[in-house]
Design an enzyme around this catalytic site. Structure first.
Site, PDB file in Angstrom:
ATOM      1  N   HIS A  78      -7.308  -6.143   0.045  1.00 31.69           N
ATOM      2  CA  HIS A  78      -6.076  -5.284   0.032  1.00 31.69           C
ATOM      3  C   HIS A  78      -4.965  -5.764   0.753  1.00 31.69           C
ATOM      4  O   HIS A  78      -3.819  -5.593   0.574  1.00 31.69           O
ATOM      5  CB  HIS A  78      -6.432  -3.912   0.682  1.00 31.69           C
ATOM      6  CG  HIS A  78      -5.507  -2.942   0.517  1.00 31.69           C
ATOM      7  ND1 HIS A  78      -4.887  -2.462  -0.459  1.00 31.69           N
ATOM      8  CD2 HIS A  78      -4.619  -2.044   1.623  1.00 31.69           C
ATOM      9  CE1 HIS A  78      -3.853  -1.533  -0.344  1.00 31.69           C
ATOM     10  NE2 HIS A  78      -4.023  -1.345   1.151  1.00 31.69           N
ATOM     11  N   SER A 117       0.870  -1.199  -0.113  1.00 34.44           N
ATOM     12  CA  SER A 117      -0.184  -0.091   0.106  1.00 34.44           C
ATOM     13  C   SER A 117       0.975   1.175  -0.053  1.00 34.44           C
ATOM     14  O   SER A 117       1.655   1.444  -0.873  1.00 34.44           O
ATOM     15  CB  SER A 117      -0.990   0.079   1.231  1.00 34.44           C
ATOM     16  OG  SER A 117      -1.971   0.868   1.040  1.00 34.44           O
TER      17      SER A 117
END
Length: 274
Positions: free
Chosen positions: A254, A102
């Site tokens: 994610h 991320s």
């Protein structure tokens, strides 16, 4: 047997917490960089797998985890990248592979831009991409004396469980250990003032014309159900980075290091030897 090192080092004007896991049979070192509002905890399932084969350096990026939370430090992605590079130089690490999840992916890309000779290859795990810096109005508002209390309120309102449900494809993975691990760093009140500073310092993600000049080989690993950084961002990054390959994990959100550590390791090992 070489023992693990857990330490804080004063690097680039701030205390940086890291864990170093040496592997006597390997000269390759993996540097793991976590995402926003996270810490080394997010690699708790991937680190044990990697350290069987490679040296592994896991870092709490300031102001997260156990690292410093100074309001005088500049929390730009470029400066965070420089901080990690300074740490690598201090530890005299070579043959380095940087894996960023991320936000950590943007910091990894900044490292490749700043010192391409240091990073052999990059692994971008659902990397942030193409985000602009904060609106000027929000940046100006962050100078208000009590803005850090708003940051604290916003994080408390969203809650750890709700955030975890957003980053995981399978919410049944959530247990007390996971909640505690992601909550603990926010029990230190100083983080909210540091996050306020970070709102002002974050310069936005690297633009296309800069990505086009990053020639470090990169492996992009993405979850097909990523709601935070959707797969189309990964596809775009794969196009804009000249030497990139993308792998998509099915039924994955994610938080790929938590959800699919074995698959991530498999693809990393294939990437390293090619």
């Amino acid at each position: 047997m070489i023992e693990q090192t857990t330490v804080k080092a004063h690097i680039n004007g701030i205390d940086v917490y890291y864990e170093y896991h040496p592997q006597s049979l390997s000269d390759e070192t993996f540097v793991l960089l976590h995402g926003f509002l996270s810490s080394t905890f997010s690699f708790r399932r991937l680190t044990p797998l990697l350290k069987k084969h490679y040296n592994v350096l896991v870092i709490d990026l300031p102001p997260f985890g156990k690292s410093g939370k100074s309001v005088r430090f500049r929390y730009s992605y470029e400066n965070l990248g420089k901080t990690v590079l300074h740490l690598l130089e201090k530890l005299q690490l070579t043959n380095v592979y940087v894996a960023g999840h991320s936000m950590g992916g943007q910091i990894a890309l900044n490292m490749m831009k700043l010192r391409p000779e240091i990073v052999e290859k990059g692994i971008l795990l659902c990397s942030s991409g193409y985000l602009n810096r904060a609106r000027r109005s929000l940046s100006m508002l962050s100078y208000a004396p009590f803005f850090h209390l708003y940051v604290k309120y916003w994080l408390k309102r969203t809650g750890i469980r709700r955030n975890l449900e957003n980053v995981l494809h399978d919410s049944e993975m959530i247990d007390d250990d996971m909640i505690s691990g992601y909550l603990t760093p926010f029990l230190d009140k100083k983080i909210f003032r540091a996050l306020t500073r970070m709102i002002r310092d974050r310069e936005g993600d690297l633009p296309e014309h800069v990505l086009h000049n990053i020639h470090t080989p990169c492996l992009l690993i993405w979850g097909d159900h990523d709601r935070v950084v959707p797969l189309n961002v990964g596809i775009r990054l794969n196009k804009d980075l000249p030497n990139a390959t993308i792998v998509v994990l099915e039924k994955t959100g994610h938080l790929v290091p938590e959800e699919k550590p074995d698959e991530v390791l498999h693809h990393i090992q294939q990437f390293v030897v090619t």
